[in-house]
Design a protein around this motif. Structure first.
Motif, short mmCIF file in Angstrom:
data_model
loop_
_atom_site.label_atom_id
_atom_site.label_comp_id
_atom_site.label_asym_id
_atom_site.label_seq_id
_atom_site.Cartn_x
_atom_site.Cartn_y
_atom_site.Cartn_z
N VAL A 141 12.56 16.04 34.51
CA VAL A 141 12.02 16.45 33.21
C VAL A 141 10.82 15.58 32.90
CG1 VAL A 141 12.50 16.60 30.73
CG2 VAL A 141 14.29 17.18 32.38
N LEU A 142 9.75 16.21 32.42
CA LEU A 142 8.57 15.43 32.07
C LEU A 142 8.75 14.73 30.73
CD1 LEU A 142 7.42 17.22 34.40
CD2 LEU A 142 5.20 16.91 33.28
N LYS A 143 8.19 13.55 30.65
CA LYS A 143 8.33 12.73 29.46
C LYS A 143 7.71 13.40 28.24
CE LYS A 143 8.14 7.74 28.66
NZ LYS A 143 7.56 6.48 29.17
N SER A 144 6.73 14.27 28.48
CA SER A 144 6.01 14.91 27.39
C SER A 144 6.71 16.13 26.81
CB SER A 144 4.61 15.32 27.87
OG SER A 144 4.71 16.19 29.00
N THR A 145 7.87 16.50 27.34
CA THR A 145 8.54 17.71 26.86
C THR A 145 8.83 17.66 25.36
OG1 THR A 145 10.43 19.19 27.17
CG2 THR A 145 10.86 16.83 27.38
N THR A 146 8.73 18.81 24.73
CA THR A 146 9.10 18.91 23.31
C THR A 146 10.46 19.62 23.18
OG1 THR A 146 7.86 20.99 23.11
CG2 THR A 146 6.71 18.95 22.50
N HIS A 147 11.13 19.80 24.33
CA HIS A 147 12.44 20.45 24.37
C HIS A 147 13.41 19.59 25.19
CE1 HIS A 147 9.55 23.79 23.76
NE2 HIS A 147 10.52 24.38 23.07
N ARG A 148 13.55 18.33 24.82
CA ARG A 148 14.29 17.41 25.67
C ARG A 148 15.70 17.88 26.02
NH1 ARG A 148 17.73 13.65 26.84
NH2 ARG A 148 17.04 11.70 27.82
N THR A 149 16.47 18.25 25.01
CA THR A 149 17.86 18.64 25.25
C THR A 149 17.95 19.86 26.16
OG1 THR A 149 18.54 17.74 23.11
CG2 THR A 149 20.02 19.35 24.14
N LEU A 150 17.15 20.87 25.87
CA LEU A 150 17.14 22.08 26.69
C LEU A 150 16.65 21.79 28.10
CD1 LEU A 150 15.73 24.73 24.17
CD2 LEU A 150 18.02 24.73 25.20
N ALA A 151 15.60 20.97 28.21
CA ALA A 151 15.01 20.68 29.52
C ALA A 151 16.00 19.95 30.42
CB ALA A 151 13.74 19.84 29.35
N VAL A 152 16.74 18.99 29.87
CA VAL A 152 17.73 18.27 30.67
C VAL A 152 18.86 19.21 31.08
CG1 VAL A 152 19.45 16.42 30.65
CG2 VAL A 152 17.18 16.01 29.70
N ALA A 153 19.27 20.09 30.17
CA ALA A 153 20.32 21.05 30.49
C ALA A 153 19.87 21.98 31.62
CB ALA A 153 20.69 21.87 29.25
N LEU A 154 18.62 22.41 31.59
CA LEU A 154 18.11 23.29 32.64
C LEU A 154 18.00 22.55 33.97
CD1 LEU A 154 17.02 25.99 33.57
CD2 LEU A 154 14.75 25.31 32.73
N MET A 155 17.57 21.28 33.90
CA MET A 155 17.51 20.45 35.11
C MET A 155 18.88 20.41 35.78
SD MET A 155 16.97 16.29 35.34
CE MET A 155 18.64 15.98 34.71
N GLU A 156 19.93 20.21 34.98
CA GLU A 156 21.28 20.11 35.53
C GLU A 156 21.74 21.44 36.12
OE1 GLU A 156 23.66 18.49 32.38
OE2 GLU A 156 22.82 16.46 32.61
N GLU A 157 21.35 22.55 35.51
CA GLU A 157 21.73 23.85 36.06
C GLU A 157 21.01 24.13 37.37
OE1 GLU A 157 24.24 25.08 35.09
OE2 GLU A 157 24.48 24.81 32.94
N LEU A 158 19.73 23.78 37.44
CA LEU A 158 18.96 24.01 38.67
C LEU A 158 19.46 23.13 39.81
CD1 LEU A 158 15.34 24.28 37.19
CD2 LEU A 158 16.58 26.10 38.41
N ALA A 159 19.98 21.96 39.48
CA ALA A 159 20.45 21.02 40.50
C ALA A 159 21.96 21.02 40.63
CB ALA A 159 19.97 19.60 40.16
N SER A 160 22.64 21.99 40.02
CA SER A 160 24.11 22.02 40.01
C SER A 160 24.70 22.36 41.38
CB SER A 160 24.60 23.06 39.00
OG SER A 160 24.30 24.38 39.47
#
Length: 430
Positions: A318-337
């Motif tokens: 997740v990029l540090k500049s994201t304005t959707h931190r919670t969603l971005a981390v959740a998507l990262m976990e789904e893509l890497a699940s």
């Protein structure tokens, strides 16, 4: 890093609220929007359609589970990623929220301030406990986690079963036997390289250094010092560079070979053996040696041992500049699940970073077994320093190998010069 080509189907099972991470204050943005558009950059593969089908399934499930959220995925060329990522770090407005990146890029991206610290999120993620230790290392810098491992790639020894049968050979059990076997093949069949090697094949050469107890560098409290000039490393360098000669792989031809060149030569039936990755399987299967080869782990210095392989692969961050931190981390976990990695193995042949998922893949596809065995024996990674990208891009190690191969410098002189260049790069990285 090495980027393969493979196929899978994902499914629709994302427990949104259950695995949504907690909002953290370590985002560079003061926003954490719970809806809107998430931008994602993934790498464009040679055959990208199977990968896209898996990702489309993940995205569809994610959007369904997160009302008011849209995911916009762009596939970017690997070769131009450096420019795209640099521009994204400099201009947050144009940056994605989630990004795939090569695991050797981790330290450099952290140094540049582009990746979000997800240490707490990763620790709270139920699947993280099954992550391969080396894969975990590839997302860790200074004790903090900056992403989730996506897949891992390792190399092993491909050999021609027909040639070995004809010459009465057995797969080598040590590096010394590897060299003697290569020379026997070359002597009996001068039209073949015994073991095709490359002076620019850094990740094919590293196992020789590691097998002899050498290291690329030593870590002293987060500050790296080159170890390439040590006696153990020099022994491995000598072992590898001795394979460049008319009795195996002529220097005039092989000094300039990279990893792709060696695999291409083997696939075309021009070599008795080659060091190739799990990601090389499709290329070899498409070559003239189909049905006439097998794969075993690359042997180590002692009989019964396996030479440590470089653990390549990619991560999702997740990029540090994201304005959707919670969603971005959740998507990262789904893509890497686990589910996505299993499907990505089926689709693209990418080796999962979770041991249990990898074992399932090996049971399903026998060709994976020697690579899984290699991973289980212990792998190595490059120094977690932003200086590594400078060392890699300035071809410090290939230059060292080629100077020895050409006879311009001794192993000692070439390795000491490489060590100085590495230390300069580590020093400039801070």
């Amino acid at each position: 890093m090495k980027l393969p080509v493979p196929a899978l189907l994902v499914g629709a099972l994302f427990l949104a609220a259950a695995c949504a991470p907690q909002t953290s204050s370590n985002s560079a943005s003061d926003k954490d929007d719970k809806s809107g558009t998430l931008r994602v950059w993934l790498f464009q593969e040679v055959g990208n359609d199977p990968k896209q089908k898996v990702v489309d399934s993940v995205v569809a499930a994610f959007e369904k589970a997160h009302t008011g959220t849209k995911v916009d995925v762009e596939y970017i060329p690997v070769d131009t990623r450096a420019q795209r990522v640099k521009a994204a770090f400099n201009d947050p407005a144009s940056a994605p929220d989630v990004m795939e990146y090569g695991n050797t890029d981790t330290a450099g991206y952290v140094h540049d301030g582009g990746l979000l610290d997800v240490t707490k999120d990763f620790g709270a993620w139920s699947e993280a406990k099954d992550t391969d230790p080396t894969a975990r290392q590839s997302v860790t810098v200074g004790g903090k986690v900056y992403g989730a491992p996506f897949y891992v790639g390792v190399r092993a020894l491909y050999y021609r079963t027909d040639v070995f049968r004809e010459l009465g050979l057995k797969p080598p059990a040590t590096l010394a036997e590897l060299a003697s076997t290569a020379r026997r093949i070359r002597a009996a069949k001068p039209d073949l390289y015994g073991l095709v090697v490359g002076g620019a094949y850094t990740y094919g050469a590293m196992p020789f250094i590691w097998a002899e107890g050498g290291e690329l560098a030593t870590d002293k409290g987060g500050s790296y010092t080159s170890a390439i000039g040590s006696a153990a490393a020099q022994k491995g360098i000598k072992e590898y560079t001795s394979l460049f000669g008319d009795d195996n792989c002529p220097a005039a031809k092989c000094a300039g070979f990279g990893g792709n060149d060696t695999v291409t030569a083997f696939a075309a039936g021009k070599a008795g053996m080659a060091i190739g990755g799990d990601f090389s399987h499709a290329a070899v299967e498409a070559g003239s040696v189909k049905g006439k080869y097998a794969v075993v782990p690359l042997p180590g210095a002692a009989a019964g041992s396996i030479a440590p392989a470089f653990a390549g692969g990619n991560n999702i961050g997740v990029l540090k500049s994201t304005t959707h931190r919670t969603l971005a981390v959740a998507l990262m976990e789904e893509l890497a699940s686990k589910k996505t990695q299993a499907e990505m193995f089926d689709a693209m042949g990418f080796l999962p970073t979770f041991k249990d998922v990898r074992d399932q893949a090996a049971a399903k596809e026998p060709f994976v077994k020697p690579f899984v065995t290699t991973l289980a024996a212990g792998t190595k990674f490059v120094p977690a320093s932003s200086g590594w990208s400078q060392i890699d891009s300035s071809l410090v190690l290939p230059t060292m190998f080629q100077e020895v191969i050409s006879g311009k410098k001794s192993v000692g002189a070439a390795s000491q010069e490489a060590a100085k260049k590495m230390d300069d790069a580590f020093g400039s990285a801070g």
